[in-house]
Design a protein around this motif. Structure first.
Motif, PDB file in Angstrom:
ATOM      1  N   ALA A  24       0.613  -1.443   0.230  1.00 32.06           N
ATOM      2  CA  ALA A  24      -0.060   0.573   0.042  1.00 32.06           C
ATOM      3  C   ALA A  24       1.263   1.605   0.130  1.00 32.06           C
ATOM      4  N   ALA A  25       2.149   0.946   1.174  1.00 32.37           N
ATOM      5  CA  ALA A  25       2.995   2.257   0.880  1.00 32.37           C
ATOM      6  C   ALA A  25       3.766   2.621  -0.564  1.00 32.37           C
ATOM      7  N   LEU A  26       4.047   1.172  -1.228  1.00 37.21           N
ATOM      8  CA  LEU A  26       4.062   1.467  -2.974  1.00 37.21           C
ATOM      9  C   LEU A  26       3.504   2.346  -3.774  1.00 37.21           C
ATOM     10  N   ASP A  45      16.577   3.925 -15.356  1.00 33.31           N
ATOM     11  CA  ASP A  45      14.772   3.409 -15.138  1.00 33.31           C
ATOM     12  C   ASP A  45      15.030   1.730 -15.063  1.00 33.31           C
ATOM     13  N   PHE A  46      15.416   1.509 -15.474  1.00 35.41           N
ATOM     14  CA  PHE A  46      15.750  -0.665 -15.531  1.00 35.41           C
ATOM     15  C   PHE A  46      15.921  -0.914 -14.084  1.00 35.41           C
ATOM     16  N   LEU A  52      13.780  -1.157  -6.424  1.00 33.26           N
ATOM     17  CA  LEU A  52      12.222  -1.144  -5.914  1.00 33.26           C
ATOM     18  C   LEU A  52      11.456  -2.309  -5.478  1.00 33.26           C
ATOM     19  N   GLY A  53      11.437  -3.213  -6.899  1.00 39.34           N
ATOM     20  CA  GLY A  53      11.195  -4.604  -6.431  1.00 39.34           C
ATOM     21  C   GLY A  53      12.094  -5.547  -5.643  1.00 39.34           C
ATOM     22  N   LEU A  74      12.455   2.863   0.030  1.00 43.67           N
ATOM     23  CA  LEU A  74      11.191   2.829  -0.860  1.00 43.67           C
ATOM     24  C   LEU A  74      10.998   4.418  -1.325  1.00 43.67           C
ATOM     25  N   ALA A  75      10.991   5.303  -0.626  1.00 39.30           N
ATOM     26  CA  ALA A  75      10.963   6.745  -0.812  1.00 39.30           C
ATOM     27  C   ALA A  75      11.763   6.954  -1.468  1.00 39.30           C
TER      28      ALA A  75
END
Length: 160
Positions: A24-26, A45-46, A52-53, A74-75
């Motif tokens: 939910a946060a992501l 970008d990749f 992130l994953g 994540l942020a």
């Protein structure tokens, strides 16, 4: 050996709870940061998408990482992606540092071997890209471009 399959209910409950909250946060962070965050326009970008994953997986599976630490990670990744892409859109120098330029690999049916060597692409890979676009013979293509995200853009020869 049975602990390979199941250790205890509290670990499962932790993964479930942290997983839902981190996901939910992501989603919230991605909505705030905009569509550009997860595009794959270039290698940078990749890498961010993969990071992130990986970060989300670490949050879910490592009891040593708290939810607050994970969401902060994540942020940070999303904020850095935003800053880099924002800067790249405004300053050429930043754009040149983080993004590559497309490269012409085939023109009017002729392979550009020097460009192909520089990009570490061989004829078979270009021919496969052509076949994927329904072109069996390189002479049927006006050009093949290696895009900044590593994909091929194929431009067919116009009839006549």
């Amino acid at each position: 050996m049975s602990e390979w399959f199941f250790e205890n209910w509290s670990d499962l409950l932790r993964v479930l709870t942290i997983g839902v909250c981190a996901y939910a946060a992501l989603i919230a962070l991605l909505r705030v940061s905009g569509k550009r965050t997860l595009t794959k326009m270039n290698a940078f970008d990749f890498v961010v998408t993969i990071a992130l994953g990986s970060t989300l997986a670490t949050i879910l599976l490592s009891a040593e990482v708290s939810l607050a630490e994970g969401v902060t990670a994540l942020a940070v990744l999303i904020l850095l992606q935003f800053v880099i892409t924002w800067s790249s859109a405004r300053w050429r120098l930043v754009h040149e540092l983080v993004a590559s330029e497309p490269t012409l690999l085939l023109h009017e049916g002729r392979f550009l071997h020097q460009a192909m060597r520089r990009e570490r692409v061989n004829e078979q890979e270009v021919r496969q890209g052509l076949r994927n676009h329904g072109i069996e013979d390189p002479s049927g293509a006006q050009s093949v471009v290696l895009e900044t995200d590593g994909s091929f853009s194929i431009i067919r020869k116009s009839p006549g």
